[in-house]
Enzyme design. Structure first.
Site, PDB file in Angstrom:
ATOM      1  N   HIS A  18       0.991  -1.138  -0.035  1.00 56.81           N
ATOM      2  CA  HIS A  18      -0.030  -0.084   0.008  1.00 56.81           C
ATOM      3  C   HIS A  18       0.567   1.250   0.089  1.00 56.81           C
ATOM      4  CE1 HIS A  18      -4.049  -1.513   1.027  1.00 56.81           C
ATOM      5  NE2 HIS A  18      -3.493  -2.629   1.107  1.00 56.81           N
ATOM      6  N   GLU A  59       3.237  -0.386   3.695  1.00 56.83           N
ATOM      7  CA  GLU A  59       2.929   1.078   3.502  1.00 56.83           C
ATOM      8  C   GLU A  59       4.403   1.676   3.089  1.00 56.83           C
ATOM      9  OE1 GLU A  59       0.213   2.117   3.450  1.00 56.83           O
ATOM     10  OE2 GLU A  59      -1.054   0.977   4.913  1.00 56.83           O
TER      11      GLU A  59
HETATM   12 ZN   LIG Z   1      -4.210   1.162   1.107  1.00 56.79          ZN
END
Ligand SMILES: [Zn+2]
EC number: 3.4.17.3
Length: 462
Positions: free
Chosen positions: A216, A308
């Site tokens: 992400h 992330e």
């Molecule tokens: Zn995301």
């Protein structure tokens, strides 16, 4: 032609040609790139589709293995999933870079990569949300890049809030007893999820994945389960309670392997936020329900974390090379993490493979099961463990195992058919891999209320 003009032309050409590999790939370009890698490394790759998006785009996976399309017993399956949020695009590009890198280095006989590809079956899904990506990329072209444009799928659904919620059941079971793994899907689950989610669920049920990461953007941190907070205890601004899995120390280590091999994630300060060691328990950051990583852990043998990877969800093309260099080693090291702990075959006295045998480690309330070929994989940190294999109609077998820091220890089980008429006790009672559905019953009212409270408090997330 004068020398100066020739140099100028060469520079121009270089400028036009050089960034070709570091660019954003629209859907057609992505598909072309996957097939290009396959054509360059036909003997160790395979392209396959796990289903289609709402708008009919294929969800393509590129597989790396010395025997593509075949599960070799004792060779673990691992996966990367990118671009689940259509507007978080770095993962998609990194996974294309990784695909090209694995192919190229395999051809160059880079021993580390040869070993990885020959000993591991690697599945790469660069985009789980190709429809959202096209919306985000079009908005980017027109410079109207809202923070959430393209995040959801074409039906407006956030795919990382779309998996069946099994946390409610596990939190109930942890308190009151009950299966600690392979929690069954709810009735009618197919009607409750989006096409992309359904495709991924069927995918992760049809391979015995051991390790996974979901890529992400919007922060820089390695996030490990659980994502859903057990208690909604507010500790200061938007903080919820740390909610560890029974495999917490292992998950922390997996997250740290990524953050420390990454160029700057481990430093902790990124995007105006601070995470010690560059890792966080998902729930202690912000609680989210129906996420993919919790679902992997609770419904399958797969240990998934969420990476992330960039402050900017749609980084400028010029930044892709730096991002690749910052992530390359981490992406490789994370794959190598699948080779730790114990693995082995579970068979009966006649050497028949036992499928769905349960492997329990004392002190860790989360079992794994053997796959369709009778092989199992249990990720473990170095240490000494008491490990038990059980299967219906067989006597359990228990051994003591010392796991070192290197290669996984091979621990085979050969179970004897039970002579006692009573069925053997099995910790994960209704735990068969496939097909069992939950009784209509449970979601205790308190839990439902809690879930609603959590929904209200969710911030706009990464
Ligand atoms: Zn995301």
């Amino acid at each position: 032609m004068s020398d100066l003009v020739s140099i100028f032309l060469q520079l121009l050409l270089f400028k036009l040609v050089a960034p070709v590999t570091f660019r954003h790939h629209r859907y057609d370009d992505l598909v072309r790139t996957l097939y290009k890698v396959h054509n360059e490394c036909p003997h160790v790759t395979r392209v396959y589709s796990i289903g289609r998006s709402v708008k009919g785009r294929h969800l393509y996976v590129l597989e790396f293995s010395d025997y593509p399309g075949i599960h070799e017993p004792l060779e673990p399956e691992v996966k990367y999933v990118g671009n689940m949020h259509g507007n978080e695009v770095l993962g998609r590009e990194l996974l294309l870079q990784l695909s090209e890198f694995l192919c190229e280095e395999f051809r160059n006989r880079n021993q580390r990569i040869v070993r990885l590809v020959e000993g591991t079956r690697i599945h790469i899904l660069p985009s789980m949300n190709p429809d959202g990506y096209e919306v985000a990329a079009a908005a980017q072209d027109r410079d109207i890049s809202g923070y959430l444009v393209g995040r959801n799928n074409a039906n407006g659904v956030d795919l990382n809030r779309n998996f069946p919620d099994l946390n409610t059941y596990i939190y109930y079971n942890e308190k009151n007893g009950g299966p600690n793994h392979h929690l069954p899907l709810p009735d009618n689950w197919k009607n409750q999820v989006e096409p992309e989610t359904q495709a991924v669920i069927q995918w992760i049920r049809s391979f015995n994945f051991v390790l996974s990461a979901n890529l992400h953007g919007g922060a820089v941190v390695a996030n490990y389960p659980y994502d859903k907070s057990l208690e909604h205890r507010v500790r200061g601004f938007r903080r919820t309670a740390n909610t560890p899995t029974p495999d917490d120390t292992l998950f922390q280590k997996l997250a740290k392997v990524y953050s420390y091999a990454h160029g700057w994630m481990h430093q902790g300060w990124n995007c105006g936020d601070y995470f010690p060691d560059g890792i966080t328990n998902g729930a202690s950051w912000y609680s989210l329900s129906k996420g993919m990583q919790d679902f992997n852990y609770l419904h399958t043998n797969c240990f998934e974390i969420t990476l992330e990877l960039s402050c900017d969800k749609f980084p400028r093309q010029e930044e892709l090379q730096r991002e690749w260099l910052g992530n390359r080693e981490a992406l490789i090291q994370f794959l190598e993490q699948v080779h730790q702990g114990i693995k082995g075959m579970v068979r009966d006295e006649n050497y028949n493979n036992l499928v769905d045998a349960v492997i329990s480690v004392s002190g860790i309330n989360h079992d794994v099961t053997s796959g369709d070929h009778g092989d199992y994989f249990r990720l473990l940190l170095p240490g000494t463990y008491t490990v038990t294999a059980t299967a219906p109609k067989f006597d359990p077998e228990t051994v003591s195992v010392t796991v070192g820091p290197g290669e996984p220890k091979l621990v085979n089980f050969q179970l004897k058919r039970s002579t006692s008429p009573a069925a053997p006790k099995r910790r994960g009672a209704n735990s068969g891999h496939r097909g069992r559905v939950l009784p209509k019953k449970v979601q205790p009212r308190a839990a439902r209320k809690k879930e609603m409270m959590m929904k209200q408090s969710q911030r706009v997330p990464a």
